[in-house]
Scaffold this motif. Structure first.
Motif, mmCIF file in Angstrom:
data_model
loop_
_atom_site.group_PDB
_atom_site.id
_atom_site.type_symbol
_atom_site.label_atom_id
_atom_site.label_comp_id
_atom_site.label_asym_id
_atom_site.label_seq_id
_atom_site.Cartn_x
_atom_site.Cartn_y
_atom_site.Cartn_z
ATOM 1 N N THR A 333 0.854 -1.157 0.013
ATOM 2 C CA THR A 333 -0.065 -0.053 -0.002
ATOM 3 C C THR A 333 0.760 1.223 -0.013
ATOM 4 O OG1 THR A 333 -0.163 -0.051 2.493
ATOM 5 C CG2 THR A 333 -1.942 -1.264 1.166
ATOM 6 N N GLU A 334 2.082 1.145 0.075
ATOM 7 C CA GLU A 334 2.920 2.280 0.452
ATOM 8 C C GLU A 334 3.910 2.600 -0.922
ATOM 9 O OE1 GLU A 334 2.661 4.434 2.859
ATOM 10 O OE2 GLU A 334 1.214 3.332 3.860
ATOM 11 N N SER A 335 4.477 1.587 -1.136
ATOM 12 C CA SER A 335 5.637 1.637 -2.214
ATOM 13 C C SER A 335 5.160 1.407 -3.687
ATOM 14 C CB SER A 335 6.749 0.619 -1.843
ATOM 15 O OG SER A 335 7.296 0.817 -0.786
ATOM 16 N N PRO A 336 5.833 1.834 -4.614
ATOM 17 C CA PRO A 336 5.278 1.660 -6.054
ATOM 18 C C PRO A 336 5.285 0.162 -6.185
ATOM 19 C CG PRO A 336 6.968 3.260 -5.854
ATOM 20 C CD PRO A 336 6.818 2.770 -4.772
ATOM 21 N N SER A 337 4.230 -0.277 -7.030
ATOM 22 C CA SER A 337 4.325 -1.802 -7.596
ATOM 23 C C SER A 337 4.730 -2.064 -9.103
ATOM 24 C CB SER A 337 2.742 -2.301 -7.593
ATOM 25 O OG SER A 337 2.182 -1.983 -6.399
ATOM 26 N N SER A 338 5.500 -2.923 -9.150
ATOM 27 C CA SER A 338 6.078 -3.453 -10.296
ATOM 28 C C SER A 338 4.866 -3.932 -11.275
ATOM 29 C CB SER A 338 6.865 -4.645 -10.163
ATOM 30 O OG SER A 338 7.213 -5.475 -11.287
ATOM 31 N N THR A 339 4.816 -3.423 -12.578
ATOM 32 C CA THR A 339 3.804 -3.842 -13.712
ATOM 33 C C THR A 339 3.803 -5.174 -13.797
ATOM 34 O OG1 THR A 339 5.322 -2.980 -15.303
ATOM 35 C CG2 THR A 339 3.494 -1.375 -14.577
ATOM 36 N N LYS A 348 -1.911 -12.538 -16.094
ATOM 37 C CA LYS A 348 -1.933 -12.148 -17.384
ATOM 38 C C LYS A 348 -0.503 -11.691 -17.798
ATOM 39 C CE LYS A 348 -6.873 -10.662 -17.425
ATOM 40 N NZ LYS A 348 -7.215 -11.644 -18.598
ATOM 41 N N SER A 349 -0.323 -11.404 -19.107
ATOM 42 C CA SER A 349 0.927 -10.624 -19.517
ATOM 43 C C SER A 349 0.779 -8.990 -19.376
ATOM 44 C CB SER A 349 1.208 -10.874 -21.055
ATOM 45 O OG SER A 349 0.593 -10.187 -21.720
ATOM 46 N N THR A 350 2.099 -8.406 -19.394
ATOM 47 C CA THR A 350 2.020 -7.130 -18.952
ATOM 48 C C THR A 350 1.341 -6.261 -20.260
ATOM 49 O OG1 THR A 350 4.445 -6.765 -20.001
ATOM 50 C CG2 THR A 350 4.139 -6.895 -17.488
ATOM 51 N N GLY A 351 1.571 -6.878 -21.328
ATOM 52 C CA GLY A 351 1.062 -6.437 -22.517
ATOM 53 C C GLY A 351 -0.551 -6.497 -22.479
ATOM 54 N N GLU A 352 -1.150 -7.487 -21.876
ATOM 55 C CA GLU A 352 -2.426 -7.678 -21.752
ATOM 56 C C GLU A 352 -3.142 -6.759 -20.983
ATOM 57 O OE1 GLU A 352 -3.554 -12.502 -22.526
ATOM 58 O OE2 GLU A 352 -2.240 -11.918 -20.723
ATOM 59 N N ILE A 353 -2.499 -6.303 -19.846
ATOM 60 C CA ILE A 353 -3.277 -5.291 -19.104
ATOM 61 C C ILE A 353 -2.480 -3.793 -19.100
ATOM 62 C CG2 ILE A 353 -3.615 -7.080 -17.392
ATOM 63 C CD1 ILE A 353 -1.086 -5.970 -15.886
ATOM 64 N N SER A 354 -1.811 -3.712 -20.382
ATOM 65 C CA SER A 354 -1.265 -2.093 -20.460
ATOM 66 C C SER A 354 -2.378 -1.177 -20.774
ATOM 67 C CB SER A 354 -0.302 -2.326 -21.661
ATOM 68 O OG SER A 354 -0.918 -2.748 -22.786
ATOM 69 N N MET A 355 -3.633 -1.580 -21.498
ATOM 70 C CA MET A 355 -4.494 -0.750 -21.535
ATOM 71 C C MET A 355 -5.254 -0.110 -20.471
ATOM 72 S SD MET A 355 -7.823 -1.016 -24.512
ATOM 73 C CE MET A 355 -6.557 -1.400 -25.715
ATOM 74 N N THR A 356 -5.493 -1.325 -19.455
ATOM 75 C CA THR A 356 -6.082 -1.079 -18.111
ATOM 76 C C THR A 356 -5.300 -0.140 -17.550
ATOM 77 O OG1 THR A 356 -6.882 -3.096 -18.314
ATOM 78 C CG2 THR A 356 -6.838 -2.129 -16.106
ATOM 79 N N PRO A 369 5.832 6.300 -11.449
ATOM 80 C CA PRO A 369 7.330 7.090 -10.896
ATOM 81 C C PRO A 369 8.623 6.787 -11.699
ATOM 82 C CG PRO A 369 6.535 5.370 -9.473
ATOM 83 C CD PRO A 369 5.606 5.386 -10.468
ATOM 84 N N GLU A 370 8.688 5.504 -12.439
ATOM 85 C CA GLU A 370 9.746 5.052 -13.016
ATOM 86 C C GLU A 370 9.012 4.036 -13.907
ATOM 87 O OE1 GLU A 370 12.676 2.585 -10.684
ATOM 88 O OE2 GLU A 370 11.663 3.479 -9.159
ATOM 89 N N TYR A 371 10.089 3.875 -15.036
ATOM 90 C CA TYR A 371 9.742 2.793 -15.911
ATOM 91 C C TYR A 371 9.497 1.260 -15.156
ATOM 92 C CZ TYR A 371 10.035 -0.387 -19.887
ATOM 93 O OH TYR A 371 9.442 -1.084 -20.916
ATOM 94 N N GLY A 372 8.285 0.817 -15.709
ATOM 95 C CA GLY A 372 8.054 -0.344 -15.040
ATOM 96 C C GLY A 372 7.300 -0.524 -13.752
ATOM 97 N N LYS A 373 6.946 0.783 -13.201
ATOM 98 C CA LYS A 373 6.509 1.035 -11.843
ATOM 99 C C LYS A 373 5.225 1.649 -11.772
ATOM 100 C CE LYS A 373 10.002 -1.005 -9.469
ATOM 101 N NZ LYS A 373 9.677 -2.083 -8.252
ATOM 102 N N VAL A 374 4.311 1.450 -10.974
ATOM 103 C CA VAL A 374 2.930 2.048 -10.855
ATOM 104 C C VAL A 374 2.860 2.271 -9.307
ATOM 105 C CG1 VAL A 374 1.705 1.412 -13.024
ATOM 106 C CG2 VAL A 374 1.577 -0.088 -11.010
#
Length: 399
Positions: A333-339, A348-356, A369-374
């Protein structure tokens, strides 16, 4: 009952979007920077615009309102808009607010008349509908293509007159990350050109943590065009002032242990300070307000935060969006998550959820905040999601 009603009437705390708090604390440096800008403008010295970025609930809108009041109070011409994301609407709002500000300005030496003449002359040019009046109807796409030229001409003409009176034009823009590349790029280009011509036009914008990246993507010189300020949590000392100063001013301060608990649960977020302060004040019939009132009222404060910050945002997302947010909350709940980890949790794959993911970013619920993180844009959103999910931990398609 009457005492309770009177106590609530006297409550100095009030959470609300953009509402001025009873005590603006921890932003002295930001006020000083704009005060310096105003002083330099009066001396006909140039400066950069300012960009404030941070999570929701940290007081960016409140700060913009305060800064606009300060600039207007020192004879600067100020206009403020909130970006809608629609180019036509944003252009119309800018034209209208600048025109309105020029009508209201109170300066000696005939400046108000000169500004009125400038606007009248530009309106009379063969551009079609100029858009300065709130009653102007939107015309063809030709009007949209003319907007950049109209805006540059307007700002150059107005700032030329303002400079003669040691004043300047300050355009305050909230939710700037929402603005489409056009007119965003046009505005930055105009500030750049006005700087080259030694004319006092400044953008003072506020938005989410991804705002600096949005600006840099639009114009490569954005890094040099603005002074960037991160607006974050308040220190414990500033949070203590945010609680205690208005409470003491209204005759009912907090005890030391009550204040320590409030500092802890509010986590230094100005919006949280208002919610927890309001709840504790209403819950206590004692003077000073004791720790028991704070602990008793914490559930009420959380409910206010749920209603004011989280519920509507959670409900307006699609079922895939809610599943994505829930996966983020379960990761942390605190730190950024890896996509990649979010995708793995969703099977799913990262490509399948990229639109979401992209839709959630456009909704302003998450940012990268940085590439591959949300990460969540609203502090405490992850904890809310975990509380809101059914006991089996599943996120159903129904609302």
């Amino acid at each position: 009952m009457e005492n309770e009603l009177l106590r609530q009437e006297l409550n100095p705390f009030m959470p609300g979007a953009g509402m001025q708090p009873p005590e603006l604390v921890g932003r002295e440096r930001d006020l000083e920077i704009v005060d310096r800008m105003i002083a330099r403008t009066k001396l006909n010295n140039l400066d950069r615009g300012i960009i404030f970025s941070g999570l929701r609930g940290v007081g960016k809108t409140v700060l913009l309102v305060k800064l606009q009041e300060m600039a207007a109070g020192k004879n600067m011409l100020t206009a403020k808009i909130e970006s809608s994301g629609n180019p036509d609407d944003d252009y119309e709002a800018i034209f209208h607010e600048i025109n309105l500000a020029a009508m209201k300005i109170h300066l000696v030496g005939g400046l108000k008349k000169r500004l009125g003449d400038v606007i009248s002359n530009i309106k009379s040019m063969s551009f079609g509908a100029f858009g300065l009046s709130a009653s102007v109807s939107r015309e063809s796409s030709a009007q949209t293509s003319e907007n950049p030229f109209k805006l540059e001409l307007l700002i150059e003409s107005i700032t030329t007159e303002l400079k003669k009176s040691n004043s300047g034009l300050y355009l305050f823009i909230d939710e700037l990350q929402e603005m489409a590349d056009e007119p965003l790029g046009t505005l930055m280009s105009i500030q750049h050109k006005m700087g080259q011509r030694s004319l006092p036009f400044y953008i003072i914008g506020a938005g989410l943590p991804n705002l600096p990246g949005v600006l840099s993507k639009s114009r490569s010189y954005a890094e040099r065009l603005f002074e960037y300020r991160t607006i974050g949590q308040l220190s414990d000392a500033d949070a203590a002032e945010g609680f205690q100063k208005p409470a003491r001013r209204n005759g009912r301060p907090f005890t030391d242990d009550a204040l320590n608990e409030l500092i802890k649960v509010s986590s230094g977020y100005p919006y949280f300070i208002q919610a927890y302060g309001k709840a504790a004040w209403n819950a206590s019939g004692s003077n000073p307000i004791p720790l028991q009132a704070v602990t008793k009222s914490e559930a009420c404060a959380r409910a206010e935060l749920d209603d004011g910050l989280y519920s509507a945002r959670w409900q307006r997302t699609t079922p895939p969006g809610r599943r994505y947010l829930a996966a983020m909350a379960k990761i942390g709940t605190e730190s950024p998550s890896s996509t990649a980890e979010v995708a793995d949790r969703l099977g799913k794959s990262t490509g399948e959820i990229s639109m979401t993911r992209d839709k959630l970013i456009k909704l302003g619920l998450i940012y990268s905040p940085e590439y591959g993180k949300v990460a969540f844009t609203v502090p405490g959103m992850g904890e809310f999601i975990l509380r809101a999910m059914p006991s089996d931990g599943q996120v159903y398609d129904g609302r």
